[in-house]
Design a protein around this motif. Structure first.
Motif, PDB file in Angstrom:
ATOM      1  N   VAL A 118      33.465  57.345 -48.648  1.00 32.27           N
ATOM      2  CA  VAL A 118      34.125  56.041 -48.656  1.00 32.27           C
ATOM      3  C   VAL A 118      33.674  55.222 -49.856  1.00 32.27           C
ATOM      4  O   VAL A 118      32.485  55.170 -50.171  1.00 32.27           O
ATOM      5  CB  VAL A 118      33.802  55.263 -47.362  1.00 32.27           C
ATOM      6  CG1 VAL A 118      34.448  53.878 -47.390  1.00 32.27           C
ATOM      7  CG2 VAL A 118      34.282  56.045 -46.144  1.00 32.27           C
ATOM      8  N   GLU A 140      33.490  51.375 -50.842  1.00 29.23           N
ATOM      9  CA  GLU A 140      33.580  50.035 -50.267  1.00 29.23           C
ATOM     10  C   GLU A 140      33.398  49.021 -51.382  1.00 29.23           C
ATOM     11  O   GLU A 140      32.389  49.048 -52.090  1.00 29.23           O
ATOM     12  CB  GLU A 140      32.508  49.821 -49.187  1.00 29.23           C
ATOM     13  CG  GLU A 140      32.598  48.437 -48.557  1.00 29.23           C
ATOM     14  CD  GLU A 140      31.382  48.065 -47.720  1.00 29.23           C
ATOM     15  OE1 GLU A 140      31.402  46.967 -47.121  1.00 29.23           O
ATOM     16  OE2 GLU A 140      30.415  48.839 -47.669  1.00 29.23           O
ATOM     17  N   PRO A 176      30.529  44.900 -50.694  1.00 31.46           N
ATOM     18  CA  PRO A 176      29.822  45.082 -49.422  1.00 31.46           C
ATOM     19  C   PRO A 176      29.060  43.842 -48.968  1.00 31.46           C
ATOM     20  O   PRO A 176      28.710  43.734 -47.788  1.00 31.46           O
ATOM     21  CB  PRO A 176      28.863  46.235 -49.714  1.00 31.46           C
ATOM     22  CG  PRO A 176      28.635  46.167 -51.188  1.00 31.46           C
ATOM     23  CD  PRO A 176      29.944  45.728 -51.763  1.00 31.46           C
ATOM     24  N   LEU A 214      29.739  45.681 -43.024  1.00 30.38           N
ATOM     25  CA  LEU A 214      30.667  46.805 -42.917  1.00 30.38           C
ATOM     26  C   LEU A 214      30.024  48.103 -43.400  1.00 30.38           C
ATOM     27  O   LEU A 214      30.299  49.176 -42.859  1.00 30.38           O
ATOM     28  CB  LEU A 214      31.937  46.503 -43.716  1.00 30.38           C
ATOM     29  CG  LEU A 214      33.039  47.570 -43.702  1.00 30.38           C
ATOM     30  CD1 LEU A 214      33.469  47.929 -42.288  1.00 30.38           C
ATOM     31  CD2 LEU A 214      34.242  47.083 -44.516  1.00 30.38           C
ATOM     32  N   THR A 215      29.154  48.010 -44.385  1.00 31.63           N
ATOM     33  CA  THR A 215      28.473  49.201 -44.913  1.00 31.63           C
ATOM     34  C   THR A 215      27.750  49.953 -43.801  1.00 31.63           C
ATOM     35  O   THR A 215      27.845  51.179 -43.693  1.00 31.63           O
ATOM     36  CB  THR A 215      27.456  48.800 -45.998  1.00 31.63           C
ATOM     37  OG1 THR A 215      28.057  47.899 -46.913  1.00 31.63           O
ATOM     38  CG2 THR A 215      26.947  50.033 -46.735  1.00 31.63           C
ATOM     39  N   LEU A 266      30.212  51.775 -41.603  1.00 31.21           N
ATOM     40  CA  LEU A 266      30.785  52.949 -42.270  1.00 31.21           C
ATOM     41  C   LEU A 266      29.785  54.107 -42.316  1.00 31.21           C
ATOM     42  O   LEU A 266      30.152  55.274 -42.121  1.00 31.21           O
ATOM     43  CB  LEU A 266      31.229  52.580 -43.691  1.00 31.21           C
ATOM     44  CG  LEU A 266      32.461  51.677 -43.785  1.00 31.21           C
ATOM     45  CD1 LEU A 266      32.626  51.139 -45.204  1.00 31.21           C
ATOM     46  CD2 LEU A 266      33.711  52.437 -43.362  1.00 31.21           C
ATOM     47  N   VAL A 323      28.843  56.807 -48.523  1.00 30.97           N
ATOM     48  CA  VAL A 323      29.470  55.550 -48.895  1.00 30.97           C
ATOM     49  C   VAL A 323      28.993  55.155 -50.286  1.00 30.97           C
ATOM     50  O   VAL A 323      27.795  55.135 -50.555  1.00 30.97           O
ATOM     51  CB  VAL A 323      29.124  54.414 -47.908  1.00 30.97           C
ATOM     52  CG1 VAL A 323      29.677  53.074 -48.398  1.00 30.97           C
ATOM     53  CG2 VAL A 323      29.659  54.719 -46.516  1.00 30.97           C
ATOM     54  N   ALA A 358      29.118  51.917 -52.514  1.00 32.13           N
ATOM     55  CA  ALA A 358      29.403  50.486 -52.445  1.00 32.13           C
ATOM     56  C   ALA A 358      29.473  49.920 -53.859  1.00 32.13           C
ATOM     57  O   ALA A 358      28.558  50.123 -54.661  1.00 32.13           O
ATOM     58  CB  ALA A 358      28.321  49.775 -51.642  1.00 32.13           C
ATOM     59  N   VAL A 361      37.637  51.521 -47.893  1.00 33.45           N
ATOM     60  CA  VAL A 361      37.528  50.598 -46.764  1.00 33.45           C
ATOM     61  C   VAL A 361      36.755  49.382 -47.258  1.00 33.45           C
ATOM     62  O   VAL A 361      35.638  49.523 -47.757  1.00 33.45           O
ATOM     63  CB  VAL A 361      36.806  51.229 -45.556  1.00 33.45           C
ATOM     64  CG1 VAL A 361      36.829  50.260 -44.375  1.00 33.45           C
ATOM     65  CG2 VAL A 361      37.443  52.556 -45.166  1.00 33.45           C
ATOM     66  N   ALA A 362      37.360  48.209 -47.140  1.00 29.88           N
ATOM     67  CA  ALA A 362      36.714  47.044 -47.738  1.00 29.88           C
ATOM     68  C   ALA A 362      37.239  45.733 -47.168  1.00 29.88           C
ATOM     69  O   ALA A 362      38.395  45.638 -46.759  1.00 29.88           O
ATOM     70  CB  ALA A 362      36.928  47.052 -49.258  1.00 29.88           C
TER      71      ALA A 362
END
Length: 287
Positions: free
Chosen positions: A56, A58, A61, A66-67, A70, A77, A79, A129-130
C-alpha cells in the motif's frame, strides 16, 4: 506468516498527545485533519479491500492513525509524508503501537506530487489508501495512477464534493474534468460519507470515501492529447463543443469536422461526453 494480533490504534487522547509532544498545530495549508476514531480507520481498511498480498502507498499519513490500521492487514506500507516532523515520528509510533509490524513500514519524506516510480522500485505498490489533503486530492490521485502502473485498486478519503466529482458519470451536474480524467485510469465508486466528528481538528467540510479499480486505458492514443481535449471542452462549459474546441482545433469548422468524424454531435457539451468520446475526438485529430 503474518502476525494476527490486532493492532492498538490511535484514539482522541493518543492523537492529541502525539501532536502535543511534537509541538505541532495542524495546518490548513497541508490539509492536516487527523482521524482519531479507530472504527473509522477499520472501516476504511475494510472497504479498501487490502490484503496480505498488497503493498500500500499511503499519502499524508500524519500521526499514523490509518498507517497502523493498514499495517494490520497489508504486506507492506510505503507512507509518503511531506512534513519532516511527522515523517521522522511515524516509524517510532509504529514501533510503539505495532512492534511486530514495524518492518513492513517504509517512509518517503517527499511531496506526493513529485514522487516518481523509481522511488518504489523495491516495493512496487498495488494499492493506494489515503486520507488526502482536500486541496490536492485529485492531482495526487491522477499523478499516482499515471506514475505507478502497478496500482490496481484503492480507496481515498476526500472532501465530499470532490468525491462526487471523481465518481460522477456523463450527464451529471457534478461531472467534469476530475470525473473524465479519473475514468481514463479506473472505474470509480462513491463509498459513503465520513462524519466530521472523527477528525481532529474538526474540518468545516464534509468528507467522503471513493474507491477505484484500475482498468485498461481506453485507447492507444497519447493520454495527454486526450486530456487536452477534456481540459478544453470543460474550460467553457456553457459553450457547445463546436465553439469550445474551436481554438484547440484551429477553427469552429475544423472542430465540427473532427466531432462528426468522432461520432459526437457538435451541439453537445462537455458534460455529456464519456472518456471514450473524448478519446475518439483526439484520435480523429491526431490520426
Amino acid at each position: 506468516m503474518q502476525d494476527q494480533q490486532p493492532t492498538r490504534l490511535l484514539g482522541p487522547a493518543e492523537v492529541r498527545g502525539l501532536a502535543e509532544e511534537l509541538g505541532m498545530r495542524p495546518t490548513k495549508k497541508l490539509g492536516q485533519n487527523f482521524v482519531h476514531d479507530p472504527n473509522t480507520v477499520r472501516r476504511i481498511v475494510s472497504t479498501a479491500g487490502v490484503g496480505a498480498d498488497d503493498v500500500v502507498v499511503e499519502v499524508g499519513p500524519g500521526l499514523g492513525s490509518l498507517t497502523l490500521g493498514l499495517l494490520e492487514v497489508a504486506g507492506a506500507v510505503t507512507a509518503v509524508e511531506v512534513d519532516s516532523v511527522l515523517a521522522r515520528r511515524l516509524p517510532r509510533t509504529v514501533a510503539e503501537y505495532a512492534p511486530t509490524r514495524s518492518e513492513r513500514l517504509r517512509v518517503l519524506e517527499t511531496d506526493a506530487l513529485r514522487v516518481r516510480a523509481e522511488a518504489f522500485s523495491e516495493r512496487p505498490p498495488t494499492a493506494l489508501v489515503a486520507n488526502l489533503p482536500y486541496n490536492v486530492a485529485v492531482p495526487v490521485v491522477l499523478h499516482l495512477l499515471a506514475e505507478l502502473p502497478t496500482l490496481r485498486h484503492g480507496l481515498v478519503m476526500v472532501q465530499s464534493e470532490v468525491a462526487d466529482r471523481m465518481a460522477a458519470g456523463p450527464g451529471s451536474r457534478t461531472y467534469g474534468v476530475p470525473s473524465a480524467k479519473t475514468a481514463w485510469f479506473a472505474d470509480v465508486r462513491r463509498e459513503g460519507p465520513v462524519p466530521r466528528s472523527v477528525f481532529w481538528p474538526m474540518p468545516n467540510v464534509d468528507s467522503g470515501l471513493v474507491s477505484f479499480a484500475r482498468t485498461e486505458p481506453p485507447a492507444a492514443v497519447d493520454r495527454e492529447k486526450v486530456f487536452a481535449v477534456v481540459d478544453t471542452a470543460f474550460a467553457q462549459r456553457r459553450k457547445t463543443l463546436r465553439a469550445a474546441l474551436s481554438g484547440w482545433a484551429g477553427s469552429a469548422a475544423r472542430a465540427e469536422e473532427l466531432l462528426l468524424e468522432a461520432g459526437v454531435a457538435p451541439s453537445a457539451r462537455g458534460e455529456q461526453l464519456s472518456i471514450d468520446d473524448f478519446v475518439r475526438i483526439a484520435e480523429a485529430a491526431y490520426r
